[in-house]
Design a protein around this motif. Structure first.
Motif, PDB file in Angstrom:
ATOM      1  N   MET A  19       0.822  -1.212   0.000  1.00  0.00           N
ATOM      2  CA  MET A  19       0.000   0.000   0.000  1.00  0.00           C
ATOM      3  C   MET A  19       0.856   1.261   0.000  1.00  0.00           C
ATOM      4  O   MET A  19       1.929   1.288   0.584  1.00  0.00           O
ATOM      5  CB  MET A  19      -0.920   0.013   1.227  1.00  0.00           C
ATOM      6  N   SER A  20       0.325   2.306  -0.637  1.00  0.00           N
ATOM      7  CA  SER A  20       0.954   3.625  -0.580  1.00  0.00           C
ATOM      8  C   SER A  20       0.693   4.225   0.796  1.00  0.00           C
ATOM      9  O   SER A  20      -0.092   3.692   1.595  1.00  0.00           O
ATOM     10  CB  SER A  20       0.361   4.534  -1.658  1.00  0.00           C
ATOM     11  N   LEU A  21       1.309   5.354   1.061  1.00  0.00           N
ATOM     12  CA  LEU A  21       1.065   6.038   2.326  1.00  0.00           C
ATOM     13  C   LEU A  21      -0.407   6.415   2.463  1.00  0.00           C
ATOM     14  O   LEU A  21      -1.016   6.201   3.518  1.00  0.00           O
ATOM     15  CB  LEU A  21       1.954   7.281   2.432  1.00  0.00           C
ATOM     16  N   ASN A  22      -1.007   6.954   1.403  1.00  0.00           N
ATOM     17  CA  ASN A  22      -2.430   7.304   1.449  1.00  0.00           C
ATOM     18  C   ASN A  22      -3.294   6.088   1.732  1.00  0.00           C
ATOM     19  O   ASN A  22      -4.234   6.151   2.539  1.00  0.00           O
ATOM     20  CB  ASN A  22      -2.880   7.925   0.118  1.00  0.00           C
ATOM     21  N   GLU A  23      -3.005   4.975   1.070  1.00  0.00           N
ATOM     22  CA  GLU A  23      -3.791   3.757   1.281  1.00  0.00           C
ATOM     23  C   GLU A  23      -3.617   3.223   2.696  1.00  0.00           C
ATOM     24  O   GLU A  23      -4.573   2.740   3.307  1.00  0.00           O
ATOM     25  CB  GLU A  23      -3.386   2.705   0.253  1.00  0.00           C
ATOM     26  N   THR A  24      -2.413   3.342   3.238  1.00  0.00           N
ATOM     27  CA  THR A  24      -2.171   2.902   4.608  1.00  0.00           C
ATOM     28  C   THR A  24      -2.988   3.744   5.592  1.00  0.00           C
ATOM     29  O   THR A  24      -3.619   3.204   6.512  1.00  0.00           O
ATOM     30  CB  THR A  24      -0.670   2.987   4.951  1.00  0.00           C
ATOM     31  N   ILE A  25      -2.997   5.050   5.404  1.00  0.00           N
ATOM     32  CA  ILE A  25      -3.781   5.931   6.279  1.00  0.00           C
ATOM     33  C   ILE A  25      -5.261   5.569   6.192  1.00  0.00           C
ATOM     34  O   ILE A  25      -5.954   5.472   7.209  1.00  0.00           O
ATOM     35  CB  ILE A  25      -3.545   7.416   5.928  1.00  0.00           C
ATOM     36  N   GLN A  26      -5.751   5.350   4.986  1.00  0.00           N
ATOM     37  CA  GLN A  26      -7.161   4.973   4.798  1.00  0.00           C
ATOM     38  C   GLN A  26      -7.459   3.648   5.480  1.00  0.00           C
ATOM     39  O   GLN A  26      -8.492   3.478   6.122  1.00  0.00           O
ATOM     40  CB  GLN A  26      -7.459   4.897   3.299  1.00  0.00           C
ATOM     41  N   HIS A  27      -6.560   2.693   5.356  1.00  0.00           N
ATOM     42  CA  HIS A  27      -6.736   1.371   5.966  1.00  0.00           C
ATOM     43  C   HIS A  27      -6.773   1.496   7.490  1.00  0.00           C
ATOM     44  O   HIS A  27      -7.615   0.876   8.146  1.00  0.00           O
ATOM     45  CB  HIS A  27      -5.587   0.463   5.516  1.00  0.00           C
ATOM     46  N   ILE A  28      -5.881   2.272   8.045  1.00  0.00           N
ATOM     47  CA  ILE A  28      -5.855   2.478   9.497  1.00  0.00           C
ATOM     48  C   ILE A  28      -7.140   3.150   9.948  1.00  0.00           C
ATOM     49  O   ILE A  28      -7.716   2.799  10.975  1.00  0.00           O
ATOM     50  CB  ILE A  28      -4.607   3.289   9.906  1.00  0.00           C
TER      51      ILE A  28
END
Length: 192
Positions: free
Chosen positions: A127-136
């Motif tokens: 995951m990208s940083l944006n996707e990681t933030i969304q996942h969290i």
């Protein structure tokens, strides 16, 4: 601004020593999240600038675990994470998702109990940083070592259990989500 080779970057963010780590990361991440690219990215930027703004669509359907850290000394042992996952899967209905960098992928694979493989997903390094933030943001809770994921969880107010060993949360690295807990062992050498 204090990182090695910072002179090669177009934008540098000052490192403020006496603020919480989440404020340092927020200052950095606002450069990364570009405005007006998409509606979702604009919401991310607003969230980073003002953590009181909540994003829509919160569905707390899974538990996130981030077993890695760039510092090996900050890592809770892998066999403890495996035991934790086994207990969580026995005691609650949520599936578990393992996150981290590409270098954490093998570690994440090693802590998945074979008998529960279908309820545990390893997305480390995907995951990208944006996707990681969304996942969290969508997680029921994050369980992690003293590492970047606990600060990303603070940005989006995800409930967090942070595991501290040789470092100390009072140095500006404790999670600041509304529902957060620091588990630590006091050792005479801390910070070690």
């Amino acid at each position: 601004a204090t990182s090695s080779l910072s002179s090669v970057y177009n934008h540098r963010v000052p490192y403020h020593k006496h603020v919480h780590e989440i404020e340092r990361q927020r200052a950095f991440l606002t450069l990364y999240i570009f405005p007006n690219v998409t509606k979702e990215m604009h919401l991310y930027k607003r969230q980073l600038l003002n953590p009181a703004i909540s994003l829509t669509g919160n569905k707390k359907q899974f538990i996130l675990i981030a077993p890695g850290s760039v510092w090996n000394t900050k890592r809770w042992p892998a066999h403890h994470f495996r035991t934790l996952i086994e207990l969580l899967l026995q005691q609650q209905p949520h599936p578990i998702c393992l996150i981290g960098s590409e270098t954490d992928r093998e570690l994440c694979d090693s802590i998945i109990p074979a008998q529960h493989h279908e309820r545990v997903q390893n997305v480390a390094g995907t995951m990208s940083l944006n996707e990681t933030i969304q996942h969290i943001r969508k997680a029921h809770i994050l369980i992690a070592n003293d590492s970047a994921p606990i600060h990303l969880a603070s940005i989006v107010n995800c409930p967090t259990i942070a595991l501290f060993g040789p470092t100390h949360p009072n140095f500006g690295f404790a999670p600041i989500s509304d529902n957060s807990l620091v588990l630590q062992k006091d050792m005479s050498c801390r910070p070690c």
